[in-house]
Design an enzyme around this catalytic site. Structure first.
Site, PDB file in Angstrom:
ATOM      1  N   ASP A   1      43.109  35.253  43.951  1.00 11.78           N
ATOM      2  CA  ASP A   1      43.059  35.663  42.540  1.00 11.78           C
ATOM      3  C   ASP A   1      43.903  36.904  42.268  1.00 11.78           C
ATOM      4  OD1 ASP A   1      41.574  33.731  41.331  1.00 11.78           O
ATOM      5  OD2 ASP A   1      39.823  34.979  40.917  1.00 11.78           O
TER       6      ASP A   1
ATOM      7  N   GLU B   1      38.576  37.948  44.787  1.00 12.54           N
ATOM      8  CA  GLU B   1      38.277  36.805  43.925  1.00 12.54           C
ATOM      9  C   GLU B   1      37.154  37.202  42.966  1.00 12.54           C
ATOM     10  OE1 GLU B   1      39.279  33.192  44.346  1.00 12.54           O
ATOM     11  OE2 GLU B   1      40.972  34.062  45.437  1.00 12.54           O
ATOM     12  N   PHE B   2      37.344  36.904  41.685  1.00 12.88           N
ATOM     13  CA  PHE B   2      36.301  37.094  40.675  1.00 12.88           C
ATOM     14  C   PHE B   2      35.735  35.709  40.410  1.00 12.88           C
ATOM     15  CE2 PHE B   2      34.981  39.879  36.975  1.00 12.88           C
ATOM     16  CZ  PHE B   2      34.070  38.988  36.466  1.00 12.88           C
ATOM     17  N   GLU B   3      34.507  35.470  40.839  1.00 10.05           N
ATOM     18  CA  GLU B   3      33.964  34.111  40.817  1.00 10.05           C
ATOM     19  C   GLU B   3      33.378  33.754  39.456  1.00 10.05           C
ATOM     20  OE1 GLU B   3      33.919  30.708  41.560  1.00 10.05           O
ATOM     21  OE2 GLU B   3      34.570  31.878  43.292  1.00 10.05           O
TER      22      GLU B   3
ATOM     23  N   GLU C   1      47.558  35.799  41.764  1.00  7.93           N
ATOM     24  CA  GLU C   1      48.029  34.563  42.396  1.00  7.93           C
ATOM     25  C   GLU C   1      48.911  34.808  43.619  1.00  7.93           C
ATOM     26  OE1 GLU C   1      49.775  32.132  39.373  1.00  7.93           O
ATOM     27  OE2 GLU C   1      48.034  32.268  38.057  1.00  7.93           O
TER      28      GLU C   1
END
Length: 213
Positions: A94, A111-113, A77
């Site tokens: 992320d 980012e892990f989508e 974050e």
């Protein structure tokens, strides 16, 4: 888990060819996505392929993030100043890490989508903003390939679905990684959906790092 597809912009390829810190970031991310195993007693990742949308995806992400946080010291974050301070809209990155060697600093956002295609576009645009405004030096998106996504939570996007838009990242150091299960078997347990069955843990948030300085 295994990496099956990648898209790496020319700018990212150049950094990977000559920058040790960027190489380190790339290797840590690839190691993290290859680390999840299923079932927990296995040495590989096998997914139940009984029917469409029968497995959860969040536990996969959390297994990946646990390694990034606990072993490689990434943080969750991380807000972008351009979004938080100027536009006052949009969420944080992320996971984020600052790689430092001597006086050299490289900042990597990932980012892990696990959402739908709209979520994937937001992730891509957020990282592009970070690159454009000089807040990160490399952007990475992890996502399942289409074959795997078929058996994950409903509407989870996949590498192939976002692939037509990868060219929008050309000119920036950007990497897309598509991962797949090592095997498919209808006899293995289903992966829980949401946070079901997951032990609670304290995540490493960027704000805590900043506040504890």
């Amino acid at each position: 888990m295994e990496v099956e597809k990648e898209f790496i912009t020319d700018e990212a390829k150049e950094l990977l060819s000559k920058d040790k810190l960027i190489q380190q970031a790339y290797n840590e991310v690839k190691t993290s996505i290859c680390s999840p195993i299923w079932p927990a007693t296995s040495k590989t990742f096998t997914i139940n392929n009984t029917e469409k949308n029968c497995n959860g995806v969040v536990p996969i992400k959390e297994l990946c993030y646990t390694l990034l946080e606990d072993t490689y010291n990434w943080y969750r974050e991380k807000p972008l100043d351009i979004l938080k301070l100027e536009k006052k809209k949009g969420g944080p990155i992320d996971v984020y890490k600052e790689f430092i060697e001597n006086s050299e600093l490289k900042r990597v956002g990932m980012e892990f989508e696990t959402g739908n295609i709209s979520s994937a576009h937001r992730s891509m645009n957020k990282l592009l903003l970070g690159l454009k405004h000089g807040e990160i030096d490399l952007a990475i998106i992890l996502m399942p390939i289409k074959q795997l996504a078929y058996y994950l939570t409903d509407r989870v996007t996949n590498f192939e679905e976002l692939e037509p838009y990868f060219e929008l990242t050309e000119g920036q150091p950007f990497i897309f990684i598509g991962f797949n299960a090592e095997a498919y078997n209808s006899n293995v347990p289903l992966i829980p959906k949401g946070s079901d069955g997951m032990s609670k843990r304290s995540i490493k948030k960027w704000k805590d790092k900043v506040e504890n300085k």
